[in-house]
Design an enzyme around this catalytic site. Structure first.
Site, mmCIF file in Angstrom:
data_model
loop_
_atom_site.group_PDB
_atom_site.id
_atom_site.type_symbol
_atom_site.label_atom_id
_atom_site.label_comp_id
_atom_site.label_asym_id
_atom_site.label_seq_id
_atom_site.Cartn_x
_atom_site.Cartn_y
_atom_site.Cartn_z
ATOM 1 N N VAL A 156 -5.123 -7.259 2.798
ATOM 2 C CA VAL A 156 -3.845 -7.650 2.201
ATOM 3 C C VAL A 156 -4.063 -8.392 0.889
ATOM 4 C CG1 VAL A 156 -1.720 -8.963 2.526
ATOM 5 C CG2 VAL A 156 -2.713 -7.716 4.453
ATOM 6 N N CYS A 157 -5.045 -9.281 0.867
ATOM 7 C CA CYS A 157 -5.335 -10.057 -0.348
ATOM 8 C C CYS A 157 -5.681 -9.138 -1.518
ATOM 9 C CB CYS A 157 -6.492 -11.021 -0.102
ATOM 10 S SG CYS A 157 -6.187 -12.231 1.189
ATOM 11 N N THR A 158 -6.465 -8.114 -1.255
ATOM 12 C CA THR A 158 -6.865 -7.191 -2.312
ATOM 13 C C THR A 158 -5.646 -6.484 -2.898
ATOM 14 O OG1 THR A 158 -9.030 -6.874 -1.286
ATOM 15 C CG2 THR A 158 -8.306 -5.191 -2.853
ATOM 16 N N LEU B 95 -3.617 -9.189 -5.160
ATOM 17 C CA LEU B 95 -4.199 -9.500 -6.459
ATOM 18 C C LEU B 95 -4.148 -8.295 -7.391
ATOM 19 C CD1 LEU B 95 -5.335 -11.954 -4.710
ATOM 20 C CD2 LEU B 95 -7.103 -12.082 -6.458
#
Length: 220
Positions: free
Chosen positions: A43-45, A48
């Site tokens: 999810v973080c990828t 960002l």
């Protein structure tokens, strides 16, 4: 936890772009600080990467963007290649800093930890916090998502547009408002003052008979 309207804490941190003093880095700009549980997580990828795609929109609004993740600068440098690939960008320079919060000092200071989500060592990970800070270094918005839910950055842009509009004009933005749509005159503005400030005031008729829904075109 920082409350709305309070001065956002200053801090010194390491990023993949070097050491920053947050207040000095922000300068006279609006800013967004958003946190992430870990590098190399799905999810973080995606988040960002989406911010890379939206950088022109943030720049139009005069907003600086900075991320935070509970890993080292060295890890950030390696992760950035994945983020750029997912964003499908050929930019050589990553357009915003990612803070090294490996020891979770900032996550603890700013109340970002999610006790329901832990890493492989059983340590609580950083929740998906979003903080919007104005040029006076005051916190104007705080949203806290659980680690398992990705953010909607279109909504964050919408809120920024609302904050900047209502900072300049005595209006408020109604439910689901989007840039360019009608807005409402703030309740603190008297009818006499409203007539001097706005043209084309439409008062919505309500069962109560109270004329508090005063709609005007969005000021430019």
């Amino acid at each position: 936890m920082v409350l709305l309207g309070e001065t956002f804490p200053n801090f010194v941190a390491e990023t993949q772009l070097g050491q920053i003093n947050f207040h000095d880095w922000l300068g006279d700009s609006w800013g967004i600080l958003f946190s992430h549980p870990h590098d190399f997580t799905p999810v973080c990828t995606t988040e960002l990467a989406r911010v890379i795609q939206l950088m022109p929109e943030f720049e139009k609004l005069g907003v600086k963007v900075i991320a935070l993740s509970c890993n080292s600068v060295d890890s950030h440098h390696k992760w950035i290649e994945d983020i750029k690939a997912y964003a499908e960008t050929d930019t050589k320079e990553f357009p915003y800093p990612i803070i090294d919060d490996e020891k979770r000092k900032l996550a603890t200071l700013l109340g970002m930890l999610d006790p329901a989500e832990v890493d492989s060592n059983g340590v609580p990970v950083t929740a998906r916090a979003v903080f919007v800070i104005d040029p006076a270094k005051k916190m104007r918005l705080s949203i806290l998502y659980p680690a398992t839910t990705g953010r909607n950055f279109n909504e964050i842009l919408r809120v920024l547009e609302s904050l900047q509009l209502t900072e300049k004009h005595k209006v408020a933005t109604p439910v689901d408002w989007k840039k360019g749509e009608p807005v409402m005159i703030q309740p603190t503005v008297s009818d006499d003052e409203a007539k001097t400030l706005f043209n084309d005031i439409k008062i919505v008729t309500l069962p109560s008979g109270k004329p508090y829904l005063r709609v005007v075109p969005q000021p430019q």
